[in-house]
Design a protein around this motif. Structure first.
Motif, short mmCIF file in Angstrom:
data_model
loop_
_atom_site.label_atom_id
_atom_site.label_comp_id
_atom_site.label_asym_id
_atom_site.label_seq_id
_atom_site.Cartn_x
_atom_site.Cartn_y
_atom_site.Cartn_z
N HIS A 113 0.84 -1.19 0.00
CA HIS A 113 0.00 0.00 0.00
C HIS A 113 0.87 1.24 0.00
N GLY A 114 0.25 2.36 -0.30
CA GLY A 114 0.96 3.62 -0.24
C GLY A 114 0.62 4.51 -1.42
N ARG A 115 1.33 5.63 -1.47
CA ARG A 115 1.09 6.65 -2.48
C ARG A 115 2.45 7.06 -3.06
N VAL A 116 2.50 7.15 -4.38
CA VAL A 116 3.70 7.62 -5.06
C VAL A 116 3.29 8.81 -5.93
N THR A 117 3.98 9.90 -5.72
CA THR A 117 3.73 11.11 -6.49
C THR A 117 4.94 11.38 -7.36
N ILE A 118 4.70 11.64 -8.65
CA ILE A 118 5.77 11.89 -9.61
C ILE A 118 5.62 13.32 -10.12
N THR A 119 6.69 14.10 -9.98
CA THR A 119 6.69 15.48 -10.44
C THR A 119 7.80 15.64 -11.48
N GLY A 120 7.46 16.11 -12.65
CA GLY A 120 8.45 16.36 -13.69
C GLY A 120 9.23 17.63 -13.41
N ILE A 121 10.47 17.66 -13.87
CA ILE A 121 11.34 18.82 -13.68
C ILE A 121 11.70 19.34 -15.06
N ALA A 165 6.06 13.32 -23.46
CA ALA A 165 6.33 13.05 -24.87
C ALA A 165 6.73 14.33 -25.60
N GLU A 166 6.08 15.45 -25.28
CA GLU A 166 6.44 16.73 -25.90
C GLU A 166 7.86 17.13 -25.55
N LEU A 167 8.23 16.99 -24.27
CA LEU A 167 9.59 17.35 -23.85
C LEU A 167 10.63 16.41 -24.44
N ALA A 168 10.24 15.16 -24.71
CA ALA A 168 11.17 14.20 -25.30
C ALA A 168 11.62 14.63 -26.70
N LYS A 169 10.84 15.48 -27.34
CA LYS A 169 11.22 15.95 -28.68
C LYS A 169 12.47 16.82 -28.66
N VAL A 170 12.77 17.42 -27.49
CA VAL A 170 13.92 18.32 -27.38
C VAL A 170 14.91 17.88 -26.32
N ARG A 171 14.68 16.73 -25.71
CA ARG A 171 15.54 16.27 -24.62
C ARG A 171 16.03 14.85 -24.86
N LYS A 172 17.21 14.56 -24.39
CA LYS A 172 17.73 13.19 -24.37
C LYS A 172 17.43 12.54 -23.02
N VAL A 173 17.25 13.36 -21.98
CA VAL A 173 16.95 12.85 -20.64
C VAL A 173 16.05 13.85 -19.93
N MET A 174 15.21 13.32 -19.05
CA MET A 174 14.33 14.17 -18.25
C MET A 174 14.36 13.65 -16.82
N TYR A 175 14.27 14.58 -15.86
CA TYR A 175 14.35 14.23 -14.45
C TYR A 175 13.01 14.41 -13.77
N PHE A 176 12.81 13.61 -12.69
CA PHE A 176 11.54 13.59 -11.96
C PHE A 176 11.82 13.45 -10.47
N LEU A 177 10.95 14.04 -9.66
CA LEU A 177 10.97 13.79 -8.23
C LEU A 177 9.91 12.75 -7.93
N PHE A 178 10.30 11.66 -7.30
CA PHE A 178 9.36 10.64 -6.85
C PHE A 178 9.23 10.79 -5.34
N ALA A 179 8.03 10.95 -4.86
CA ALA A 179 7.76 11.04 -3.42
C ALA A 179 7.03 9.78 -2.99
N LEU A 239 17.68 23.16 -7.70
CA LEU A 239 16.33 22.96 -8.17
C LEU A 239 15.44 24.08 -7.63
N MET A 240 14.74 24.75 -8.53
CA MET A 240 13.86 25.85 -8.14
C MET A 240 12.41 25.41 -8.34
N THR A 241 11.53 25.89 -7.48
CA THR A 241 10.13 25.48 -7.54
C THR A 241 9.49 25.82 -8.88
N ARG A 242 9.94 26.87 -9.53
CA ARG A 242 9.36 27.24 -10.82
C ARG A 242 9.69 26.23 -11.91
N GLN A 243 10.63 25.32 -11.65
CA GLN A 243 11.02 24.31 -12.64
C GLN A 243 10.21 23.02 -12.52
N LEU A 244 9.27 22.97 -11.57
CA LEU A 244 8.44 21.79 -11.40
C LEU A 244 7.24 21.87 -12.32
#
Length: 166
Positions: free
Chosen positions: A74-82, A132-146, A93-98
């Motif tokens: 059980h539990g909750r996982v939250t994923i936030t893109g950066i 998917a939109e960001l993948a058009k201009v990125r080779k890698v993308m980062y995420f915060l998992f809580a 990391l700045m909050t405006r980048q979330l």
């Protein structure tokens, strides 16, 4: 969400913890605590129940298909893109980048162990399309998992399915 077999023309990308980046962000928190300094205005510090994950794109032109997510227990996982291309040695990391929306999957403590995970499907669809939109201009993308309410990284498997653009 959907455990059907992946079609052969699709691409499944798995989120992987970036242990070095997570460690670096934890060192930033402990350094501030030891020195008694405060975070920069707008800086987003890593919380104890969070970790940094990455998604690498070996193909740039992708259309989002679906999420694959499994969580034992059980539990909750939250994923936030950066939104930033990460250079943690140079920038914090700045909050405006979330990014919005965030993705949340959960199973309540009173739900049977084999019950399906719950999520806000419209948010998950929009989040997948945004990735998917960001993948058009990125080779890698980062995420915060809580990880909350008993969820643990060791009990988690998370990936996205895309179809290449034609």
């Amino acid at each position: 969400m959907d455990q059907t077999e992946t079609p052969s023309d699709s691409v499944e990308l798995t989120f992987r913890e970036d242990t070095a980046l997570t460690k670096m962000m934890r060192l930033r928190v402990s350094s501030l605590q030891r020195s008694g300094q405060k975070r920069q205005d707008g800086e987003r510090l890593l919380l104890p129940h969070e970790a940094v994950y990455r998604l690498g794109f070996n193909i740039q032109g992708l259309n989002f298909s679906r999420w694959y997510f499994s969580l034992s227990g059980h539990g909750r996982v939250t994923i936030t893109g950066i939104s930033q291309n990460w250079t943690p040695d140079l920038t914090h990391l700045m909050t405006r980048q979330l990014l919005e929306p965030i993705g949340t999957f959960w199973r309540n403590a009173d739900d049977p162990e084999d019950s399906a995970l719950k999520c806000l499907e419209a948010d998950m669809q929009e989040f997948g399309e945004r990735i998917a939109e960001l993948a058009k201009v990125r080779k890698v993308m980062y995420f915060l998992f809580a990880f909350k309410d008993g969820a643990e990284a060791a009990n988690l498997s998370c990936s996205l399915e895309f179809t290449p653009e034609i």
